[in-house]
Motif scaffolding. Structure first.
Motif, PDB file in Angstrom:
ATOM      1  N   ILE A 239     -12.632   6.715  -0.238  1.00 30.57           N
ATOM      2  CA  ILE A 239     -12.341   5.996  -1.473  1.00 30.57           C
ATOM      3  C   ILE A 239     -10.846   5.744  -1.533  1.00 30.57           C
ATOM      4  O   ILE A 239     -10.035   6.623  -1.232  1.00 30.57           O
ATOM      5  CB  ILE A 239     -12.775   6.821  -2.704  1.00 30.57           C
ATOM      6  CG1 ILE A 239     -14.300   6.969  -2.736  1.00 30.57           C
ATOM      7  CG2 ILE A 239     -12.277   6.186  -4.003  1.00 30.57           C
ATOM      8  CD1 ILE A 239     -14.791   7.952  -3.782  1.00 30.57           C
ATOM      9  N   ILE A 240     -10.474   4.522  -1.898  1.00 29.31           N
ATOM     10  CA  ILE A 240      -9.075   4.215  -2.163  1.00 29.31           C
ATOM     11  C   ILE A 240      -8.997   3.595  -3.558  1.00 29.31           C
ATOM     12  O   ILE A 240     -10.022   3.377  -4.203  1.00 29.31           O
ATOM     13  CB  ILE A 240      -8.471   3.277  -1.100  1.00 29.31           C
ATOM     14  CG1 ILE A 240      -9.212   1.936  -1.073  1.00 29.31           C
ATOM     15  CG2 ILE A 240      -8.471   3.938   0.257  1.00 29.31           C
ATOM     16  CD1 ILE A 240      -8.562   0.921  -0.150  1.00 29.31           C
TER      17      ILE A 240
ATOM     18  N   VAL B  68      -3.767   5.169  -1.308  1.00 26.40           N
ATOM     19  CA  VAL B  68      -4.626   6.046  -0.513  1.00 26.40           C
ATOM     20  C   VAL B  68      -4.223   7.484  -0.791  1.00 26.40           C
ATOM     21  O   VAL B  68      -3.086   7.888  -0.540  1.00 26.40           O
ATOM     22  CB  VAL B  68      -4.507   5.739   0.998  1.00 26.40           C
ATOM     23  CG1 VAL B  68      -5.470   6.613   1.795  1.00 26.40           C
ATOM     24  CG2 VAL B  68      -4.771   4.263   1.274  1.00 26.40           C
ATOM     25  N   LEU B  69      -5.160   8.260  -1.331  1.00 26.98           N
ATOM     26  CA  LEU B  69      -4.926   9.670  -1.620  1.00 26.98           C
ATOM     27  C   LEU B  69      -5.607  10.548  -0.571  1.00 26.98           C
ATOM     28  O   LEU B  69      -6.358  10.055   0.271  1.00 26.98           O
ATOM     29  CB  LEU B  69      -5.471  10.021  -3.014  1.00 26.98           C
ATOM     30  CG  LEU B  69      -4.853   9.288  -4.203  1.00 26.98           C
ATOM     31  CD1 LEU B  69      -5.544   9.710  -5.501  1.00 26.98           C
ATOM     32  CD2 LEU B  69      -3.353   9.543  -4.296  1.00 26.98           C
TER      33      LEU B  69
ATOM     34  N   GLU C 172      -8.229  14.875  -3.176  1.00 32.03           N
ATOM     35  CA  GLU C 172      -7.497  14.439  -4.357  1.00 32.03           C
ATOM     36  C   GLU C 172      -8.237  13.300  -5.054  1.00 32.03           C
ATOM     37  O   GLU C 172      -8.743  12.385  -4.402  1.00 32.03           O
ATOM     38  CB  GLU C 172      -6.089  13.974  -3.975  1.00 32.03           C
ATOM     39  CG  GLU C 172      -5.241  15.095  -3.394  1.00 32.03           C
ATOM     40  CD  GLU C 172      -3.982  14.605  -2.720  1.00 32.03           C
ATOM     41  OE1 GLU C 172      -2.968  15.303  -2.798  1.00 32.03           O
ATOM     42  OE2 GLU C 172      -4.026  13.524  -2.100  1.00 32.03           O
ATOM     43  N   GLY C 173      -8.294  13.364  -6.357  1.00 26.74           N
ATOM     44  CA  GLY C 173      -8.947  12.319  -7.130  1.00 26.74           C
ATOM     45  C   GLY C 173      -8.051  11.822  -8.231  1.00 26.74           C
ATOM     46  O   GLY C 173      -6.886  12.186  -8.337  1.00 26.74           O
TER      47      GLY C 173
ATOM     48  N   ALA D  98       0.849  -1.200   0.000  1.00 27.32           N
ATOM     49  CA  ALA D  98       0.000   0.000   0.000  1.00 27.32           C
ATOM     50  C   ALA D  98       0.877   1.238   0.000  1.00 27.32           C
ATOM     51  O   ALA D  98       1.977   1.242   0.572  1.00 27.32           O
ATOM     52  CB  ALA D  98      -0.931   0.015   1.208  1.00 27.32           C
ATOM     53  N   VAL D  99       0.379   2.271  -0.656  1.00 28.47           N
ATOM     54  CA  VAL D  99       1.060   3.567  -0.687  1.00 28.47           C
ATOM     55  C   VAL D  99       0.095   4.627  -0.186  1.00 28.47           C
ATOM     56  O   VAL D  99      -1.041   4.727  -0.667  1.00 28.47           O
ATOM     57  CB  VAL D  99       1.527   3.923  -2.114  1.00 28.47           C
ATOM     58  CG1 VAL D  99       2.113   5.333  -2.141  1.00 28.47           C
ATOM     59  CG2 VAL D  99       2.559   2.912  -2.617  1.00 28.47           C
ATOM     60  N   PHE D 100       0.527   5.402   0.790  1.00 27.69           N
ATOM     61  CA  PHE D 100      -0.219   6.558   1.273  1.00 27.69           C
ATOM     62  C   PHE D 100       0.460   7.794   0.693  1.00 27.69           C
ATOM     63  O   PHE D 100       1.582   8.137   1.069  1.00 27.69           O
ATOM     64  CB  PHE D 100      -0.207   6.612   2.799  1.00 27.69           C
ATOM     65  CG  PHE D 100      -1.109   5.602   3.457  1.00 27.69           C
ATOM     66  CD1 PHE D 100      -2.282   6.002   4.090  1.00 27.69           C
ATOM     67  CD2 PHE D 100      -0.800   4.253   3.426  1.00 27.69           C
ATOM     68  CE1 PHE D 100      -3.119   5.068   4.687  1.00 27.69           C
ATOM     69  CE2 PHE D 100      -1.626   3.311   4.026  1.00 27.69           C
ATOM     70  CZ  PHE D 100      -2.793   3.716   4.650  1.00 27.69           C
TER      71      PHE D 100
END
Length: 286
Positions: A281-282, A258-259, A263-264, A225-227
């Motif tokens: 939302i991820i 994960v933003l 941010e979209g 996972a990246v945040f």
């Protein structure tokens, strides 16, 4: 010497010409991707005033000239550091950490991997990666689950921030921004200088590294996972899409991105699928 003697009074925005400001905007975007908005002269002047005073620089145009010299790398890094340093909150926005607890950690157990690798991009003063480390401990205790070891790589382009992050010491004001009394007592210990230091068990899961998101990061390896929260909003649309494509290459198949809440993602459906987590939302790597 006072700021006034170098042409930087308290209303410093009046001392920054339109041409100098546009040139500095171009420099900052080229150096680290950040797009300053219109009429941010006061922000630039206030953040750079100490640097200009200590280096006896009298104008923004002179500063731009000096940081353009090859042998002035240290000054250039100091300017970028001043413009990008921000302190954040513990468990900021809440729902990303709920996603970590309710989606990412259960997936890690189901996958049965030998380790769980997380990247905290643009980690600022360290609250995000350390918050994730605390959630990991809480989840393991609550579920008595056998979790794979957690390894967090936390990156930022500010050297001063990373040095502070590694120390993992925070004063009362910083701790009051989102950290509960219960978590303070559970995960921190007081220091002799009236601060609190994160306990070693949480601290040692996090490795901090200097990184500019404009540069390559394939050497970081693959992540579950990246945040990458609340940083892409400062970039141009073109650079944002480029970074998101390269983040996809750093994710394991089915890994999560994960933003930030504001941010979209557009035009990248071949790389990511949207996952509704209620709330939040991820994005899942395809």
């Amino acid at each position: 010497m006072s700021q006034q003697s170098y042409g930087l009074p308290s209303h410093a925005s009046a001392q920054v010409s339109s041409k100098d400001y546009q040139n500095f905007r171009a420099f900052l975007e080229s150096a680290c991707g950040i797009l300053l908005g219109d009429n941010k002269q006061y922000l630039v002047a206030s953040r750079l005033s100490k640097i200009m005073v200590s280096n006896q620089i009298t104008s923004l145009s002179e500063l731009i000239e000096k940081i353009s010299l090859v042998n002035n790398r240290a000054l250039k890094e100091e300017v970028i550091d001043a413009m990008t340093t921000n302190e954040t909150l513990w468990f900021r926005d809440t729902h990303p950490f709920d996603v970590f607890k309710n989606t990412i950690l259960p997936a890690a157990i189901a996958n049965g991997g030998s380790s769980l690798r997380i990247w905290s991009a643009a980690c600022s003063s360290g609250q995000e990666p350390y918050s994730l480390s605390m959630i990991y401990d809480e989840y393991r205790a609550a579920h008595r689950a056998k979790l794979p070891p957690l390894n967090i790589v936390a990156t930022d382009l500010s050297k001063s921030m990373l040095e502070a992050c590694r120390a993992a010491e925070y004063d009362g004001l910083s701790l009051g921004r989102g950290l509960s009394e219960r978590r303070l007592r559970q995960f921190f210990e007081p220091t002799e200088n009236d601060c609190w230091r994160l306990k070693a068990v949480c601290r040692e899961r996090v490795r901090f590294q200097l990184l500019n998101l404009m540069d390559g990061f394939i050497s970081l390896g693959k992540f579950d996972a990246v945040f990458c929260r609340n940083v892409l909003i400062y970039f141009s649309q073109e650079l944002k899409k480029d970074i998101l494509r390269r983040i996809h290459a750093s994710l394991k198949p089915g890994g999560y991105l994960v933003l930030g809440a504001s941010e979209g993602m557009t035009d990248l459906s071949e790389f990511y699928e949207m996952v509704h987590c209620h709330p939040g939302i991820i994005y899942k790597a395809i």
